[in-house]
Design a protein around this motif. Sequence first.
Motif, PDB file in Angstrom:
ATOM      1  N   HIS A 177     -58.053  29.399  24.454  1.00  0.00           N
ATOM      2  CA  HIS A 177     -57.262  28.342  25.086  1.00  0.00           C
ATOM      3  C   HIS A 177     -56.833  28.813  26.466  1.00  0.00           C
ATOM      4  N   LYS A 178     -57.031  27.976  27.468  1.00  0.00           N
ATOM      5  CA  LYS A 178     -56.822  28.417  28.857  1.00  0.00           C
ATOM      6  C   LYS A 178     -55.383  28.854  29.139  1.00  0.00           C
ATOM      7  N   ASP A 179     -54.404  28.251  28.445  1.00  0.00           N
ATOM      8  CA  ASP A 179     -53.010  28.603  28.698  1.00  0.00           C
ATOM      9  C   ASP A 179     -52.463  29.608  27.690  1.00  0.00           C
ATOM     10  N   ASP A 180     -53.234  29.901  26.651  1.00  0.00           N
ATOM     11  CA  ASP A 180     -52.723  30.804  25.615  1.00  0.00           C
ATOM     12  C   ASP A 180     -53.442  32.144  25.591  1.00  0.00           C
ATOM     13  N   THR A 181     -54.593  32.243  26.249  1.00  0.00           N
ATOM     14  CA  THR A 181     -55.334  33.510  26.226  1.00  0.00           C
ATOM     15  C   THR A 181     -54.583  34.612  26.962  1.00  0.00           C
ATOM     16  N   TYR A 182     -53.860  34.241  28.006  1.00  0.00           N
ATOM     17  CA  TYR A 182     -53.017  35.200  28.738  1.00  0.00           C
ATOM     18  C   TYR A 182     -51.671  34.548  29.009  1.00  0.00           C
ATOM     19  N   VAL A 183     -50.581  35.251  28.687  1.00  0.00           N
ATOM     20  CA  VAL A 183     -49.230  34.705  28.862  1.00  0.00           C
ATOM     21  C   VAL A 183     -48.396  35.722  29.630  1.00  0.00           C
ATOM     22  N   HIS A 239     -42.909  21.065  16.379  1.00  0.00           N
ATOM     23  CA  HIS A 239     -42.924  20.739  17.808  1.00  0.00           C
ATOM     24  C   HIS A 239     -42.769  22.010  18.652  1.00  0.00           C
ATOM     25  N   VAL A 240     -41.874  22.893  18.222  1.00  0.00           N
ATOM     26  CA  VAL A 240     -41.663  24.147  18.957  1.00  0.00           C
ATOM     27  C   VAL A 240     -42.870  25.072  18.807  1.00  0.00           C
ATOM     28  N   ILE A 241     -43.503  25.072  17.641  1.00  0.00           N
ATOM     29  CA  ILE A 241     -44.704  25.913  17.449  1.00  0.00           C
ATOM     30  C   ILE A 241     -45.779  25.555  18.468  1.00  0.00           C
ATOM     31  N   ASP A 283     -41.140  25.055  33.994  1.00  0.00           N
ATOM     32  CA  ASP A 283     -39.935  24.223  33.935  1.00  0.00           C
ATOM     33  C   ASP A 283     -39.992  23.231  32.765  1.00  0.00           C
ATOM     34  N   LYS A 284     -41.170  23.047  32.169  1.00  0.00           N
ATOM     35  CA  LYS A 284     -41.303  22.154  31.010  1.00  0.00           C
ATOM     36  C   LYS A 284     -40.505  22.649  29.804  1.00  0.00           C
ATOM     37  N   ASP A 300     -48.672  23.366  24.849  1.00  0.00           N
ATOM     38  CA  ASP A 300     -48.214  22.206  25.620  1.00  0.00           C
ATOM     39  C   ASP A 300     -47.624  22.574  26.978  1.00  0.00           C
ATOM     40  N   VAL A 301     -47.160  23.818  27.135  1.00  0.00           N
ATOM     41  CA  VAL A 301     -46.569  24.235  28.413  1.00  0.00           C
ATOM     42  C   VAL A 301     -47.599  25.048  29.191  1.00  0.00           C
TER      43      VAL A 301
END
Length: 582
Positions: A505-511, A551-553, A565-566, A558-559
């Motif tokens: 996942h593009k937003d989860d592979t690196y945080v 929803h939090v999981i 800021d989301k 989602d961010v």
Amino acid sequence: MANTIYSINGPVVKLKNTKDFSMLEMVYVGKDKLMGEVISVSKDLTTIQVYESTTGIKVGDQVVGTKTQVSVTLAPGILKHIFDGIQRPLEAIAEKNGVYMSKGSDIDQIDLDKEWEITYKVSKGDYVTPGQIYATTKETDVIEHRFLIPTNVKGIVVSSPKDGKYKMRDNSLKVELENKVVVDVPFAQKWAIKEARPVEERLVISTPLITGQRVIDTLFPIAKGGTAALPGGFGTGKTMMQHQLAKWCDADIIVYIGCGERGNEMTQVLEEFGELIDPKTKKSLMERTVLIANTSNMPVAAREASIYTGLTIAEYYRDMGYHVAVMADSTSRWAEALREISGRLEEMPAEEGFPAYLPSRISQFYERAGYVKTLNNQHGSVSIIGAVSPQGSDFSEPVTQNTKRFVRCFWALDKKLAYERHYAAVNWNLSYSEYLRDLTPWYNEFLSPHFLENRKEIVAILAEENKLLEIVKLMGSDVLPDDQKLIIEIGKVIRLGYLQQNAFHKDDTYVSLEKQLKMMDVILYLYKEAKNFTLRGKALSTLIQTGIFEHVIKMKYDVENDKLDKFDLYYEKIDQVVKSIL
């Protein structure tokens, strides 16, 4: 005839009645000139381990000494390439001989005839010292190669070096030593792989190696210059974990050592790293990567050499002032090679047949990591992450246990988590990091004191959840009061929404650490509000039914990484849900 083979036992070759060879000397064996190393010298016998297949050699074949140790060539042309365990360039060999390696390949370790644009930093009359940077060139689009004065040279430059194009087989400088002897300084230098390169000072470890993997950065961080073990049985994701670390950790240079692993895994590394765009440089990741491949079908003796070859290359770039991460996959295969050679030498076996010197070899390997002040007064580091492959996921076997003695970071991969598709499958109950105290000042100064406070609370919740799950297995969850049910619910949010990470996942592979902090803040805010909700006498089940926990999981997806800021919307959502059912 002197210096001829007396006996052959796999990769172990013995000579009788010779005094021409010294310990650790590199030799050439037989008519194909197979590379070998002297590993034992006695009055009657000299024993050699051969780093290539000994098929076809026979008693009476000649052995020729070199009076030097097994060495690597250090010069531009290392990065972006793949070498075998003794630094033979696999791409160049494939071009010359096809996909199958010929014995005793005489191709240069590095292309010494390629011309490089050299910029000099010294001129005639300058006084130079060991380790000093005297010239530079652009090795890749992202890495500047810095030429270093050899460690045995100190004196005055007596030539007038000029910028321009040079081949690496040329000499670069003439230096008059303090004893008035003039020596040539070559561009390409040799270094014995089993000898650690010297440094000015080993420094206190104080900076994290940021990986972008939440379970590591938050719970079990590793420092730059640190060591980590990555043990796990078959299918637990050791190799994929190392791929992720190699792709995303904030080291300047990656040295990936495939030691005894399957050939298709190294092929995957080559293809993936070539296609992956480095987030720091926007170039191919191979621009700052070197691969050492000693796959499972290659000669077993070369596995030991591959580890030291990779380490020596890492130390060379460290001495230029770079931070280098070494990925060794896997040290168990290296230990198995030691066991096989030891058996052929008829040495007394220790636990599970491994040689008695296994702990000292593992120690020597990991001790070459460190954060240092180089001879040219720059800071550099070598971080070592070694995968361990215990048979049957048995962490009590000798390689895992001895590795645990010498590393300060232990990321235990869990087969159960892997089968549940929970990646990275790091078991938070078995893993640990001893770097936390060393890194606390850095977190407090450059991130936030809340980061470690949040971490402490999350670790406590996970520990409490683990105890409660044992009760649930025996008696069911209905016997628990709401405050303990909440621990289990929040534990689930932490496990699935925070510790579990999607490499595709593009937003989860690196945080980033900033995003990790904000995610923890939201999870703990939900915990606090839910706890207050239950203290008011309300049933936790009504809050669970709203779907706020799920929803939090999902916030990890989602961010977006550039829209932090989301996270403010999650606080509003939690407040809104709680107020609606009070």
